[in-house]
Scaffold this motif. Structure first.
Motif, PDB file in Angstrom:
ATOM      1  N   ARG A 118       0.449 -17.822 -16.156  1.00 10.91           N
ATOM      2  CA  ARG A 118       1.457 -16.795 -15.984  1.00 10.91           C
ATOM      3  C   ARG A 118       0.392 -15.266 -16.106  1.00 10.91           C
ATOM      4  O   ARG A 118       0.757 -14.355 -15.236  1.00 10.91           O
ATOM      5  N   LEU A 119      -0.448 -15.429 -17.185  1.00 13.69           N
ATOM      6  CA  LEU A 119      -1.322 -14.398 -17.496  1.00 13.69           C
ATOM      7  C   LEU A 119      -2.245 -13.964 -16.332  1.00 13.69           C
ATOM      8  O   LEU A 119      -2.507 -13.024 -15.654  1.00 13.69           O
ATOM      9  N   LEU A 120      -2.729 -15.043 -15.646  1.00 14.23           N
ATOM     10  CA  LEU A 120      -3.737 -15.006 -14.482  1.00 14.23           C
ATOM     11  C   LEU A 120      -2.801 -14.519 -13.416  1.00 14.23           C
ATOM     12  O   LEU A 120      -3.274 -13.704 -12.642  1.00 14.23           O
TER      13      LEU A 120
ATOM     14  N   GLU B 202      -1.574  -7.600 -10.411  1.00  8.67           N
ATOM     15  CA  GLU B 202      -1.898  -6.158 -10.560  1.00  8.67           C
ATOM     16  C   GLU B 202      -3.006  -5.797  -9.439  1.00  8.67           C
ATOM     17  O   GLU B 202      -3.167  -4.575  -8.940  1.00  8.67           O
ATOM     18  N   VAL B 203      -4.120  -6.376  -9.521  1.00 11.36           N
ATOM     19  CA  VAL B 203      -5.114  -5.965  -8.705  1.00 11.36           C
ATOM     20  C   VAL B 203      -4.629  -5.890  -7.070  1.00 11.36           C
ATOM     21  O   VAL B 203      -5.028  -4.924  -6.571  1.00 11.36           O
TER      22      VAL B 203
ATOM     23  N   ILE C 247      -4.426 -14.834  -1.101  1.00 11.42           N
ATOM     24  CA  ILE C 247      -4.152 -14.749  -2.784  1.00 11.42           C
ATOM     25  C   ILE C 247      -3.504 -13.541  -3.241  1.00 11.42           C
ATOM     26  O   ILE C 247      -2.605 -13.539  -3.968  1.00 11.42           O
ATOM     27  N   GLU C 248      -3.797 -12.247  -2.537  1.00 15.45           N
ATOM     28  CA  GLU C 248      -3.046 -10.959  -3.068  1.00 15.45           C
ATOM     29  C   GLU C 248      -1.621 -10.989  -2.695  1.00 15.45           C
ATOM     30  O   GLU C 248      -0.764 -10.588  -3.470  1.00 15.45           O
TER      31      GLU C 248
ATOM     32  N   ILE D 201       4.064 -11.815  -4.681  1.00 15.33           N
ATOM     33  CA  ILE D 201       5.400 -12.397  -4.139  1.00 15.33           C
ATOM     34  C   ILE D 201       5.835 -13.403  -5.685  1.00 15.33           C
ATOM     35  O   ILE D 201       6.800 -13.257  -5.882  1.00 15.33           O
ATOM     36  N   CYS D 202       4.811 -14.078  -6.053  1.00 15.66           N
ATOM     37  CA  CYS D 202       5.210 -14.891  -7.301  1.00 15.66           C
ATOM     38  C   CYS D 202       5.603 -14.118  -8.359  1.00 15.66           C
ATOM     39  O   CYS D 202       6.441 -14.368  -9.276  1.00 15.66           O
ATOM     40  N   ASP D 203       4.556 -13.114  -8.787  1.00 16.86           N
ATOM     41  CA  ASP D 203       4.962 -11.873  -9.976  1.00 16.86           C
ATOM     42  C   ASP D 203       6.462 -11.462  -9.790  1.00 16.86           C
ATOM     43  O   ASP D 203       7.096 -11.588 -10.633  1.00 16.86           O
TER      44      ASP D 203
END
Length: 119
Positions: A10-12, A18-19, A33-34, A39-41
């Motif tokens: 989750r932290l990753l 954030e990036v 990936i971005e 979406i997932c976050d």
């Protein structure tokens, strides 16, 4: 402090998101990936906050990022997102088919309504 594997993942995911949000705010096109991280976050945070059903999350998951937001070919790399989310009644697996299906930002959830973009 000892983090479980799930907490480390989750932290990753948060760090990647954030990036990715910084790049998105600059107007840069997102890669696979971005786009996936944003979406997932967003879905993980909404699920954690409560007030959303599985169906709400699935519907929202396909309206966060559009073809306009991503590099060419990115939607084809992401035919489905499967994500385990924490809801008040326990963990659930959600599947979002074609999460990047909208063409323009005008069709999507306004960025100002995404809870992960509010700070």
């Amino acid at each position: 402090m000892k983090l479980t594997l799930k907490e480390q993942e989750r932290l990753l995911m948060f760090e990647l998101a954030e990036v990715s949000r910084r790049r998105w705010k600059r107007g840069w096109k997102l890669n696979y990936i971005e786009a996936m991280a944003i979406i997932c976050d967003e879905l993980l945070e909404r699920a954690r906050g409560g007030g959303c059903t599985i169906y709400d999350l699935i519907e929202l998951g396909s309206r966060i990022i559009t073809e306009e937001d991503v590099m060419e070919g990115t939607p084809a790399l992401m035919p489905i997102i499967q994500l385990e989310v924490m809801l008040p009644d326990g963990n659930k697996l959600i599947s979002i088919q074609d999460p990047i299906r909208l063409e323009t930002r005008a069709e999507a959830v306004p960025v100002s309504e995404l809870i992960t973009m509010e700070y």
